[in-house]
Design an enzyme around this catalytic site. Structure first.
Site, short mmCIF file in Angstrom:
data_model
loop_
_atom_site.label_atom_id
_atom_site.label_comp_id
_atom_site.label_asym_id
_atom_site.label_seq_id
_atom_site.Cartn_x
_atom_site.Cartn_y
_atom_site.Cartn_z
N SER A 157 0.83 -1.21 0.00
CA SER A 157 0.00 0.00 0.00
C SER A 157 0.86 1.26 0.00
O SER A 157 0.56 2.22 -0.70
CB SER A 157 -0.99 -0.01 1.17
OG SER A 157 -0.30 0.14 2.38
N ASP A 207 6.77 2.40 6.24
CA ASP A 207 6.59 1.85 4.89
C ASP A 207 6.77 2.93 3.82
O ASP A 207 7.45 2.72 2.82
CB ASP A 207 5.21 1.20 4.75
CG ASP A 207 5.09 -0.08 5.54
OD1 ASP A 207 5.94 -0.30 6.42
OD2 ASP A 207 4.16 -0.85 5.29
O1 PMV Z 1 3.43 -6.74 8.41
P1 PMV Z 1 3.44 -5.28 8.58
O2 PMV Z 1 4.07 -4.52 7.48
O3 PMV Z 1 2.06 -4.78 8.91
O4 PMV Z 1 4.41 -4.95 9.82
C1 PMV Z 1 3.99 -4.89 11.14
C2 PMV Z 1 5.15 -4.58 12.01
C3 PMV Z 1 4.78 -4.61 13.50
O5 PMV Z 1 5.96 -4.33 14.21
C4 PMV Z 1 4.27 -5.97 13.90
C5 PMV Z 1 3.71 -3.60 13.82
C6 PMV Z 1 4.15 -2.15 13.73
O6 PMV Z 1 3.26 -1.28 13.70
O7 PMV Z 1 5.35 -1.85 13.75
#
Ligand code: PMV
Length: 394
Positions: A157, A207
């Site tokens: 996304s 991200d």
């Molecule tokens: O899988 P993703 O990209 O949603 O990564 C989540 C990463 C976590 O550490 C589990 C949650 C966060 O908000 O950092």
């Protein structure tokens, strides 16, 4: 005013996905995490039309059209005056955007606006292209396709919001006069982050930062710092098991509430692994034998937190049989794993064959290359990427 001439001034943008190498979950509790850009990207092609605005989401097999009049009437309220004043949408704004969007599509296509990617487009188009004034809305054809699996924790996304932000900013000539300079990237990042709110409510910003700036970043308590590191080769494996980040974050939270004395040291240990890796990278030391041991330990600790999955365990065991180290990446509970591929490794082809036989999808890819790119033409775009969606390949 920038004028897009038909056949000329087409815009080609790519933006990468991300992989969390170390530190997921512990990052929620203030520990550092390391995330890097992937060689797998989202691709956007924008070109001028005579009239109307068209969005083609190739991966959803969906094409939507709006007239300029519809855009002006329904989304005029979202147009910003200056693209440098990046709007931050409240939940009410998103609701208003959604209901206005519903009025713009035929009744039998109403569910299409429930697709957040459509709302993000309407938001970015009306805010950015609309900044030139309601009478200057551009008729554009926007085609989007991605090499990234959706909802697998690889930042699909954010790569979409990054690509679209850059494409819309370029369409109004707000960026990219001579490539993308640092203030262009900063602006793209702000818009991408703002659009991420529509998709995720309260995104961390990791991200979009990776997708915009590329390379490797350290993320700790909301602070994003670039990390010098060599380009690393990894094998990325998709379990194809759907998972929800929120459910897994809640699971860790519950475990921590019940057993704080057990869970806190696990989070501390994950933080210490991330610090160790970063320290070594800062010293210019990429000791692959040490890195692989740290990957194994990080996976063990994530398993202790309850966020692994039988499919992720299967991948890690299989990798180990061929002498590779792997761990889950992102929230876990499904989604993806990665294995580090140290230079000169043997047995990778065999591992890939076995993984595919067991029904997993895998990509041999690099971490730490460039972020968002504006390409001069389709040829240049093709040459810059190893993986290209079918619709953009020759
Ligand atoms: O899988 P993703 O990209 O949603 O990564 C989540 C990463 C976590 O550490 C589990 C949650 C966060 O908000 O950092």
């Amino acid at each position: 005013m920038f004028e897009m001439e038909a056949g000329k001034n087409e815009i080609f943008v790519t933006a990468p996905g991300k992989v969390i190498l170390f530190g997921e979950h512990a990052v929620v509790y203030g520990k550092p995490a390391l995330a890097g850009s992937l060689d797998l990207s989202t691709f956007v092609h924008v070109w001028h039309k005579d009239q109307d605005i068209c969005l083609r989401l190739v991966d959803f097999s969906m094409t939507l059209h709006w007239t300029i009049k519809q855009m002006a009437e329904s989304f005029g309220g979202f147009m910003c005056k200056d693209v440098h004043d990046v709007a931050m949408f409240s939940a009410e704004d998103i609701e208003r955007l959604h209901s206005n969007a519903q009025l713009c599509v035929p009744a039998d296509q109403r569910t299409s606006v429930d697709i957040p990617a459509v709302l993000v487009f309407l938001y970015l188009y009306s805010s950015i292209v609309g900044s030139k004034g309601i009478t200057q809305l551009l008729p554009l054809d926007v085609e989007v396709a991605s090499c990234l699996p959706i909802g697998a924790g690889l930042g699909s996304s954010a790569s979409y919001t990054t690509c679209l932000s850059a494409a819309m900013l370029k369409a109004v000539d707000a960026i990219g006069k001579k490539g993308l300079n640092s203030s262009d990237l900063e602006l793209v990042n702000q818009w991408a982050f703002s659009a991420e709110h529509i998709l995720h409510g309260r995104p961390s910003g990791v991200d979009n930062a990776v997708s915009v700036f590329g390379g490797l970043i350290n993320f700790k308590a909301g602070e994003i710092t670039p990390v010098k590191c060599p380009v690393l080769e990894i094998l990325l494996i998709d379990t194809k098991v759907k998972r929800e980040t929120k459910t897994l974050v809640d699971k860790v939270h519950k475990r921590k509430s019940v057993w704080p004395a057990v869970v806190q040291p696990v989070l501390d240990a994950i933080g210490a692994i991330t610090d160790t890796v970063q320290h070594n990278f800062n010293l210019g030391n990429t000791d692959f034998s040490e890195l692989t041991q740290l990957i194994d330990m990080n996976q063990g600790l994530l398993s202790t937190l309850g966020v692994s999955h039988p499919k992720l365990d299967e991948i890690c065991h299989l990798a180990m049989q061929y002498g590779f180290s792997g761990k889950l990446t992102g929230a876990g509970g499904g989604g993806c794993a990665y294995c580090l591929v140290p230079p000169g490794s043997v047995g990778l082809e065999e591992l890939m064959r076995d993984l595919k036989q067991k029904g997993f999808c895998c990509w041999r890819t690099n971490v730490g290359r460039s972020g968002v790119l504006l390409h001069k033409n389709v040829e240049e775009m093709r040459q810059s990427k190893n993986n290209i969606p079918k619709c953009f390949a020759k």
